[in-house]
Design a protein around this motif. Structure first.
Motif, PDB file in Angstrom:
ATOM      1  N   THR A   2       0.807  -1.223   0.000  1.00 26.94           N
ATOM      2  CA  THR A   2       0.000   0.000   0.000  1.00 26.94           C
ATOM      3  C   THR A   2       0.837   1.269   0.000  1.00 26.94           C
ATOM      4  O   THR A   2       0.328   2.342  -0.333  1.00 26.94           O
ATOM      5  CB  THR A   2      -0.912   0.045   1.232  1.00 26.94           C
ATOM      6  OG1 THR A   2      -0.118   0.221   2.411  1.00 26.94           O
ATOM      7  CG2 THR A   2      -1.748  -1.226   1.355  1.00 26.94           C
ATOM      8  N   HIS A   3       2.098   1.182   0.425  1.00 29.88           N
ATOM      9  CA  HIS A   3       2.967   2.357   0.597  1.00 29.88           C
ATOM     10  C   HIS A   3       2.345   3.351   1.575  1.00 29.88           C
ATOM     11  O   HIS A   3       2.663   4.531   1.554  1.00 29.88           O
ATOM     12  CB  HIS A   3       3.235   3.067  -0.738  1.00 29.88           C
ATOM     13  CG  HIS A   3       3.923   2.224  -1.758  1.00 29.88           C
ATOM     14  ND1 HIS A   3       4.501   2.753  -2.889  1.00 29.88           N
ATOM     15  CD2 HIS A   3       4.139   0.893  -1.826  1.00 29.88           C
ATOM     16  CE1 HIS A   3       5.034   1.790  -3.625  1.00 29.88           C
ATOM     17  NE2 HIS A   3       4.819   0.647  -2.994  1.00 29.88           N
ATOM     18  N   CYS A   4       1.440   2.871   2.428  1.00 33.74           N
ATOM     19  CA  CYS A   4       0.672   3.728   3.344  1.00 33.74           C
ATOM     20  C   CYS A   4      -0.078   4.817   2.580  1.00 33.74           C
ATOM     21  O   CYS A   4      -0.297   5.923   3.094  1.00 33.74           O
ATOM     22  CB  CYS A   4       1.562   4.344   4.421  1.00 33.74           C
ATOM     23  SG  CYS A   4       1.951   3.184   5.761  1.00 33.74           S
ATOM     24  N   THR A  54       3.417  -2.567   6.221  1.00 35.08           N
ATOM     25  CA  THR A  54       4.511  -1.606   6.181  1.00 35.08           C
ATOM     26  C   THR A  54       4.356  -0.631   5.014  1.00 35.08           C
ATOM     27  O   THR A  54       3.803  -0.985   3.968  1.00 35.08           O
ATOM     28  CB  THR A  54       5.875  -2.323   6.080  1.00 35.08           C
ATOM     29  OG1 THR A  54       6.897  -1.363   5.781  1.00 35.08           O
ATOM     30  CG2 THR A  54       5.880  -3.355   4.969  1.00 35.08           C
ATOM     31  N   ALA A  55       4.863   0.578   5.198  1.00 34.19           N
ATOM     32  CA  ALA A  55       4.857   1.584   4.131  1.00 34.19           C
ATOM     33  C   ALA A  55       5.870   1.271   3.047  1.00 34.19           C
ATOM     34  O   ALA A  55       5.839   1.877   1.975  1.00 34.19           O
ATOM     35  CB  ALA A  55       5.154   2.967   4.709  1.00 34.19           C
ATOM     36  N   ASP A  92      -0.805  11.167   1.924  1.00 32.51           N
ATOM     37  CA  ASP A  92      -1.758  11.120   3.032  1.00 32.51           C
ATOM     38  C   ASP A  92      -2.203  12.542   3.362  1.00 32.51           C
ATOM     39  O   ASP A  92      -1.559  13.260   4.118  1.00 32.51           O
ATOM     40  CB  ASP A  92      -1.125  10.462   4.257  1.00 32.51           C
ATOM     41  CG  ASP A  92      -2.116  10.271   5.394  1.00 32.51           C
ATOM     42  OD1 ASP A  92      -3.332  10.355   5.133  1.00 32.51           O
ATOM     43  OD2 ASP A  92      -1.675  10.048   6.538  1.00 32.51           O
ATOM     44  N   ARG A 133      -4.685   0.048   5.218  1.00 25.77           N
ATOM     45  CA  ARG A 133      -3.813   0.989   4.510  1.00 25.77           C
ATOM     46  C   ARG A 133      -2.411   1.019   5.093  1.00 25.77           C
ATOM     47  O   ARG A 133      -1.424   1.084   4.357  1.00 25.77           O
ATOM     48  CB  ARG A 133      -4.413   2.404   4.551  1.00 25.77           C
ATOM     49  CG  ARG A 133      -3.607   3.439   3.776  1.00 25.77           C
ATOM     50  CD  ARG A 133      -4.214   4.826   3.924  1.00 25.77           C
ATOM     51  NE  ARG A 133      -4.027   5.348   5.252  1.00 25.77           N
ATOM     52  CZ  ARG A 133      -2.938   6.048   5.658  1.00 25.77           C
ATOM     53  NH1 ARG A 133      -1.970   6.289   4.811  1.00 25.77           N
ATOM     54  NH2 ARG A 133      -2.840   6.485   6.895  1.00 25.77           N
ATOM     55  N   CYS A 134      -2.291   0.955   6.422  1.00 30.72           N
ATOM     56  CA  CYS A 134      -0.983   1.260   7.008  1.00 30.72           C
ATOM     57  C   CYS A 134      -0.927   0.856   8.475  1.00 30.72           C
ATOM     58  O   CYS A 134      -1.919   0.987   9.198  1.00 30.72           O
ATOM     59  CB  CYS A 134      -0.724   2.765   6.888  1.00 30.72           C
ATOM     60  SG  CYS A 134       0.964   3.254   7.287  1.00 30.72           S
ATOM     61  N   GLY A 135       0.250   0.388   8.904  1.00 31.77           N
ATOM     62  CA  GLY A 135       0.518   0.212  10.319  1.00 31.77           C
ATOM     63  C   GLY A 135       0.055  -1.117  10.875  1.00 31.77           C
ATOM     64  O   GLY A 135      -0.063  -2.119  10.176  1.00 31.77           O
ATOM     65  N   THR A 142       3.592  10.818   4.408  1.00 33.16           N
ATOM     66  CA  THR A 142       3.998   9.457   4.782  1.00 33.16           C
ATOM     67  C   THR A 142       5.516   9.367   4.743  1.00 33.16           C
ATOM     68  O   THR A 142       6.186  10.209   4.150  1.00 33.16           O
ATOM     69  CB  THR A 142       3.408   8.402   3.832  1.00 33.16           C
ATOM     70  OG1 THR A 142       3.947   8.590   2.513  1.00 33.16           O
ATOM     71  CG2 THR A 142       1.889   8.485   3.777  1.00 33.16           C
TER      72      THR A 142
END
Length: 299
Positions: free
Chosen positions: A231-233, A273-274, A237, A259-261, A287
């Motif tokens: 997702t690359h976060c 992970t991003a 953002d 999405r993230c985390g 991000t």
């Protein structure tokens, strides 16, 4: 009658016309400058060293009693992109090694490119840096969408020469856990029980890894942890802006719920992970690149 006629008075400009001239002369140039500054910042941020994020997960299984295992979750290297030269990858590898993980899990997208023979595809840049990864229990990998779209055989060959074990719907015993690596791009839903069976026979809690967090909502009870990237976060953002769908064709890029985390869903822990790189889109705004150090412990 001789003489000049009186000139008609020029009416004052309307408030809207005056506002339009103000916007055109002052505000639009300032907005353009602001956009340029933000884009330049995002272009630079992508080259920064990744943030190291930490988490501890306690697993209530007999195999984990008195045990402690630390995994490094790394994804989305995208070597050859603006944000990932071979030199930067060397520095990222050194940073991962400095965390002294027990094992390293690489969750796909090692390269750039969308098709075979894509000029953005540079697997030859991976081997040297990745061969320097060090973990006493080994380094493991799954393929990502860019790897599969370009040349997964070539990517796998480079990884294996670097001493990395590629898990293609396969599982390995890793201390007290079974590490199960999914190939994102097979019809695995038709043989999920068979794939999970390969991990279950090894014993211990199953930690699954896949490139995109597609299994987030459907994890079975004996898979308490899912590791993913992709997702690359969101990469951009900004409040009120979603990057879960492509702005070009509207196709879904990822599930916004993952999405993230760290996303806790009941008894499951999903880590997304991003990534340490950023692919073909060369900006990160709001991000940062990152990787996770995840400690698994028992009660």
């Amino acid at each position: 009658m001789d003489g000049d006629e009186d000139a008609s008075p020029v009416p004052p400009p309307s408030p809207m016309a005056a506002l339009g001239r103000l916007v055109g002369r002052r505000i639009l140039p300032l907005l353009a400058l602001l956009v340029l500054l933000v884009a330049s910042w995002g272009y630079w941020v992508e080259t920064w060293m990744p943030v190291v994020r930490h988490a501890t997960v306690t697993l209530d299984q007999a195999a984990m009693r008195g045990q402690r295992l630390t995994l490094a979750l790394v994804s989305d290297i995208h070597v050859g992109s603006h944000g990932m030269s071979a030199a930067r990858l060397d520095r990222v590898v050194a940073l991962i090694n400095a965390q002294r993980p027990d094992a390293i899990v690489l969750a796909g997208d090692f390269v750039n490119g969308e098709k075979p023979d894509d000029p953005a595809f540079h697997p030859e840049m991976l081997g040297g840096p990745l061969s320097r990864l060090r973990a006493p229990l080994g380094v493991y990998a799954v393929m990502g969408n860019h790897d599969s779209a370009t040349d997964p055989v070539a990517v796998t060959r480079v990884l294996e020469r670097a001493g990395i074990t590629v898990l293609n719907d396969e599982a390995v015993r890793l201390g007290p856990i079974a590490l199960l690596g999914f190939d994102d791009y097979t019809r695995r839903h038709l043989r999920m029980d068979q794939i999970l069976g390969r991990a279950r026979v090894l014993g211990g809690p199953i930690v699954a890894v896949e490139h995109a967090p597609n299994l987030g909502h459907t994890l079975p009870p004996d898979v308490p942890v899912l590791l993913a990237g992709h997702t690359h976060c969101g990469q951009i953002d900004i409040p009120g802006l979603s990057t879960a769908n492509s702005p070009i064709d509207g196709r879904k890029l990822y599930d916004p719920a993952f999405r993230c985390g760290l996303i806790a869903t009941g008894r499951h822990h999903v880590f997304v992970t991003a990534g340490v790189g950023s692919g073909s889109f060369p900006l990160r705004i709001g991000t940062r690149t990152d990787f996770w150090m995840i400690t698994l412990t028992g009660r």
